[in-house]
Design an enzyme around this catalytic site. Sequence first.
Site, PDB file in Angstrom:
ATOM      1  N   GLU A 195       2.450   2.671  15.206  1.00  0.00           N
ATOM      2  CA  GLU A 195       3.867   2.311  15.047  1.00  0.00           C
ATOM      3  C   GLU A 195       4.764   3.207  15.889  1.00  0.00           C
ATOM      4  O   GLU A 195       4.801   4.429  15.693  1.00  0.00           O
ATOM      5  CB  GLU A 195       4.316   2.412  13.570  1.00  0.00           C
ATOM      6  CG  GLU A 195       5.826   2.094  13.460  1.00  0.00           C
ATOM      7  CD  GLU A 195       6.392   2.038  12.041  1.00  0.00           C
ATOM      8  OE1 GLU A 195       5.644   2.311  11.083  1.00  0.00           O
ATOM      9  OE2 GLU A 195       7.596   1.736  11.921  1.00  0.00           O
ATOM     10  N   LYS A 212      -6.592  -0.114   6.655  1.00  0.00           N
ATOM     11  CA  LYS A 212      -5.377   0.081   7.453  1.00  0.00           C
ATOM     12  C   LYS A 212      -5.178   1.557   7.752  1.00  0.00           C
ATOM     13  O   LYS A 212      -5.427   2.412   6.897  1.00  0.00           O
ATOM     14  CB  LYS A 212      -4.158  -0.434   6.690  1.00  0.00           C
ATOM     15  CG  LYS A 212      -2.919  -0.510   7.566  1.00  0.00           C
ATOM     16  CD  LYS A 212      -1.630  -0.395   6.784  1.00  0.00           C
ATOM     17  CE  LYS A 212      -1.231   1.051   6.602  1.00  0.00           C
ATOM     18  NZ  LYS A 212       0.159   1.207   6.127  1.00  0.00           N
ATOM     19  N   SER A 258       2.673  -8.340   8.618  1.00  0.00           N
ATOM     20  CA  SER A 258       2.044  -7.453   7.627  1.00  0.00           C
ATOM     21  C   SER A 258       3.182  -6.582   7.106  1.00  0.00           C
ATOM     22  O   SER A 258       3.275  -5.400   7.425  1.00  0.00           O
ATOM     23  CB  SER A 258       0.949  -6.605   8.275  1.00  0.00           C
ATOM     24  OG  SER A 258       0.454  -5.673   7.327  1.00  0.00           O
ATOM     25  N   LYS A 313      -1.573  -4.108  14.137  1.00  0.00           N
ATOM     26  CA  LYS A 313      -0.304  -4.098  13.384  1.00  0.00           C
ATOM     27  C   LYS A 313       0.686  -3.238  14.159  1.00  0.00           C
ATOM     28  O   LYS A 313       0.798  -2.034  13.930  1.00  0.00           O
ATOM     29  CB  LYS A 313      -0.550  -3.548  11.975  1.00  0.00           C
ATOM     30  CG  LYS A 313       0.709  -3.402  11.133  1.00  0.00           C
ATOM     31  CD  LYS A 313       0.411  -3.204   9.652  1.00  0.00           C
ATOM     32  CE  LYS A 313       1.671  -2.882   8.884  1.00  0.00           C
ATOM     33  NZ  LYS A 313       1.526  -2.996   7.436  1.00  0.00           N
ATOM     34  N   GLU A 355      -2.874   0.280  13.464  1.00  0.00           N
ATOM     35  CA  GLU A 355      -1.402   0.310  13.392  1.00  0.00           C
ATOM     36  C   GLU A 355      -0.824   1.506  14.152  1.00  0.00           C
ATOM     37  O   GLU A 355      -0.669   2.589  13.591  1.00  0.00           O
ATOM     38  CB  GLU A 355      -0.939   0.358  11.927  1.00  0.00           C
ATOM     39  CG  GLU A 355       0.579   0.346  11.807  1.00  0.00           C
ATOM     40  CD  GLU A 355       1.078   0.351  10.357  1.00  0.00           C
ATOM     41  OE1 GLU A 355       0.252   0.407   9.433  1.00  0.00           O
ATOM     42  OE2 GLU A 355       2.310   0.309  10.165  1.00  0.00           O
ATOM     43  N   ASP A 391       0.821  -1.218   0.000  1.00  0.00           N
ATOM     44  CA  ASP A 391       0.000   0.000   0.000  1.00  0.00           C
ATOM     45  C   ASP A 391       0.853   1.267   0.000  1.00  0.00           C
ATOM     46  O   ASP A 391       0.412   2.322   0.464  1.00  0.00           O
ATOM     47  CB  ASP A 391      -0.903   0.011   1.244  1.00  0.00           C
ATOM     48  CG  ASP A 391      -0.115   0.007   2.539  1.00  0.00           C
ATOM     49  OD1 ASP A 391       0.959  -0.641   2.588  1.00  0.00           O
ATOM     50  OD2 ASP A 391      -0.557   0.642   3.510  1.00  0.00           O
ATOM     51  N   TYR A 413       5.313   8.956   4.883  1.00  0.00           N
ATOM     52  CA  TYR A 413       4.943   8.684   3.497  1.00  0.00           C
ATOM     53  C   TYR A 413       3.854   9.623   3.057  1.00  0.00           C
ATOM     54  O   TYR A 413       3.254  10.267   3.888  1.00  0.00           O
ATOM     55  CB  TYR A 413       4.477   7.242   3.348  1.00  0.00           C
ATOM     56  CG  TYR A 413       3.307   6.907   4.235  1.00  0.00           C
ATOM     57  CD1 TYR A 413       2.028   6.834   3.700  1.00  0.00           C
ATOM     58  CD2 TYR A 413       3.478   6.736   5.595  1.00  0.00           C
ATOM     59  CE1 TYR A 413       0.951   6.551   4.519  1.00  0.00           C
ATOM     60  CE2 TYR A 413       2.408   6.441   6.422  1.00  0.00           C
ATOM     61  CZ  TYR A 413       1.149   6.351   5.875  1.00  0.00           C
ATOM     62  OH  TYR A 413       0.104   6.075   6.688  1.00  0.00           O
TER      63      TYR A 413
HETATM   64  O1  LIG Z   1       7.473  -1.219   7.864  1.00  0.00           O
HETATM   65  P1  LIG Z   1       7.037  -1.932   6.623  1.00  0.00           P
HETATM   66  O2  LIG Z   1       6.803  -3.397   6.851  1.00  0.00           O
HETATM   67  O3  LIG Z   1       7.900  -1.659   5.433  1.00  0.00           O
HETATM   68  O4  LIG Z   1       5.635  -1.328   6.197  1.00  0.00           O
HETATM   69  C1  LIG Z   1       4.602  -1.127   7.094  1.00  0.00           C
HETATM   70  C2  LIG Z   1       3.667  -0.090   6.527  1.00  0.00           C
HETATM   71  O5  LIG Z   1       2.630   0.177   7.407  1.00  0.00           O
HETATM   72  O6  LIG Z   1       4.389   1.106   6.318  1.00  0.00           O
HETATM   73  C3  LIG Z   1       4.393   1.412   4.953  1.00  0.00           C
HETATM   74  C4  LIG Z   1       4.474   2.855   4.684  1.00  0.00           C
HETATM   75  O7  LIG Z   1       3.443   3.481   5.270  1.00  0.00           O
HETATM   76  C5  LIG Z   1       3.165   0.786   4.429  1.00  0.00           C
HETATM   77  O8  LIG Z   1       3.272   0.622   3.062  1.00  0.00           O
HETATM   78  C6  LIG Z   1       3.086  -0.481   5.185  1.00  0.00           C
HETATM   79  O9  LIG Z   1       1.776  -0.953   5.305  1.00  0.00           O
END
Ligand SMILES: O=P(O)(O)OC[C@@]1(O)O[C@H](CO)[C@@H](O)[C@@H]1O
Length: 364
Positions: A190, A147, A301, A230, A188, A34, A364
């Site tokens: 993070e 997501k 994921s 996630k 998610e 994505d 992003y």
């Molecule tokens: O950390 P990774 O596994 O590369 O990516 C995790 C993620 O949430 O971050 C990316 C950027 O937002 C998304 O494309 C993806 O779903």
Amino acid sequence: MAHRFPALTSEQKKELSEIAQRIVAHGKGILAADESVGTMGNRLQRIKVENTEENRRQFREILFTVDTSINQSIGGVILFHETLYQKDSQGKLFRNILKEKGIVVGIKLDQGGAPLAGTNKETTIQGLDGLSERCAQYKRDGVDFGKWRAVLRIDSQCPSSLAIQENANALARYASICQQNGLVPIVEPEVIPDGDHDLEHCQYVTEKVLAAVYKALNDHHVYLEGTLLKPNMVTAGHACTKKYTPEQVAMATVTALHRTVPAAVPGICFLSGGMSEEDATLNLNAINLCPLPKPWKLSFSYGRALQASALAAWGGKAANKKATQEAFMKRAVANCQAAQGQYVHTGSSGTASTQSLFTACYTY
Ligand SMILES: O=P(O)(O)OC[C@@]1(O)O[C@H](CO)[C@@H](O)[C@@H]1O
């Protein structure tokens, strides 16, 4: 407090929990394909390929037309809006190709970060306005999960309680809207790996963040059986000089989850957060072997950690299709084994799979 205004009917709950369980059944995980146009541009730049819609389409066509046996390892694919409406070279919609393989189609719903004034460069995530209408349209277009990525960072005064509360609330509001429209929300939060903090500090912060997220999900009447989490794995900061084994990462991660994530959540699908492909697999394997109670499926994921070797093998050339699909399949199978604690590292990994995929302040 009587429960007089149920958020969902029993039919809605049944549908949501069945979707969530399908995605993580039998060691399956999620391909996070994505990347927004800008993020995909960074990926393509690394292999010296121009960031055009056609190049993005071609790479994704190669991934999605891989052998049907991919459905033994990948239960769901998260798409970016553009990709949901793209077709393969025969004119078939990608989403139909995935569905015919029995893979559940998901969509990225958040719309990027916005600064939280008065904090140390912290952010919240935008995209709640009009979200219900977008979810309803995506559901009509064959999407079954969403997501939303919230970013918390570790630094002086970070994460602040404002950033934790604000992002937890936005995640819960998003999750509630998804469920009202028949989409399973992937939640998610993070904690990004930037910084020189140690493993213990990351665990402390991850626990605070997850505790706030589950309080907010409860406040918003979110049906946990119809959600997936996630999270980041608990790791030391990228610049930390002390190195930790996969077993130490696993113990810190499962301890944090065990303290904060209710057993009603069917699956926890980790992001890869800039780890190399091989590290992401080894850590997931160790997590599944960790001798603590694990009432949820513990799966993946991954974005970068499922696509780095494949991107390197492709290099923008159609002639490399077979090698690209083999590289992707190899990582998918390895992670499926790791999600069952059955991965055996053979020591024959290619260079691309052991390279760090870390990007500072990953937005992003
Ligand atoms: O950390 P990774 O596994 O590369 O990516 C995790 C993620 O949430 O971050 C990316 C950027 O937002 C998304 O494309 C993806 O779903």
